[in-house]
Design an enzyme around this catalytic site. Structure first.
Site: not given
Lengths: 67, 67, 67, 67, 67, 67
Positions: A41, A1-3
């Site tokens: 994302i 779930m890195p942004y």
């Protein structure tokens, strides 16, 4: 779930190029940190050259100088 | 004086909905952390679906696939 | 897939309170914009009061003044 | 190489004023922290008043109230 | 002069891995947009798992559930 | 009510220097855009030199090279 947020000046990046950035960064996070691509994302902000300054000079002016 | 930034894709959020988000987040910060609403800032960024990627795919394409 | 960033000063917010903020913001985005909660990211930044200024004064000093 | 992001509401800041902000912040970082101006980036985000809330109220409405 | 911000949870990324991310993103921007690597900034934010929520649940809890 | 975020590497900026940055930026926004100082927020992020890359190289390494 890195942004991941990529800020570039608004100077004609095509949808294809932006997709290549998204793909490349997502794959990089898989390769390096084994992150789940489906929850990664990538948001690209394209900033007007009047609103991006380097050394106190708007890029709009820097572009004129370098022409 | 909390600062809250909400990033969503630009897909037709109305002014009324954006105000509801501002009100809701501000009230939440009052209820949970007793923050002063009058100095709570909420900024909403609406991002083009070409500029928001998930799993390396622009949301524009994801929307077409899911139709 | 909204991305929400909440910046507050580092003044003792508990894990429980931070979870309440995450839950509240996520539910708000469901209620107002019908967003998918499972891909809604909420990141909380807790900032040292020496690093947060209002009116040019660090919150550390503002807290002393208001005591 | 500092990176400075200035978020203001979109209420008519001229290119000249934006350049003054870039110059001023860059010089400030030279004066205070001896930073290299040539690698100092200043990005200005101008946010619609519908998308900037204070106390849960969009600035668009606040402006109407204060007229 | 792109500015890239990578937000990941603080779960043990090594300095070597972080450098690989910086190199990879910088090279990607060269390859795709012909950007000047020497003025490309990559900042990595490592966020406590208590401060990163998905679906309203802190990653700290999600990790316990998935064990 | 401007919101300004200053990102610098964590290399020993003192509280006094950080306050000078807050004061200077706040005054600049008064002088240039007639902004209300009492609602101007300045947040300073100090980033580890392992987490800040230029040209794909962490600042930690750049500092060693330049010694």
């Amino acid at each position: 779930m890195p942004y991941v947020n990529i800020k570039i000046t608004k100077e004609g990046a095509t949808d294809k190029q932006k997709k290549m950035l998204m793909e490349g960064v997502t794959q990089l996070l898989v390769d390096v940190l084994n992150k789940n691509p489906s929850t990664t994302i990538v948001v690209i902000d394209e900033v007007d050259t009047d609103n991006w300054g380097i050394g106190g000079v708007p890029v709009t002016e820097l572009r004129k100088i370098s022409k």
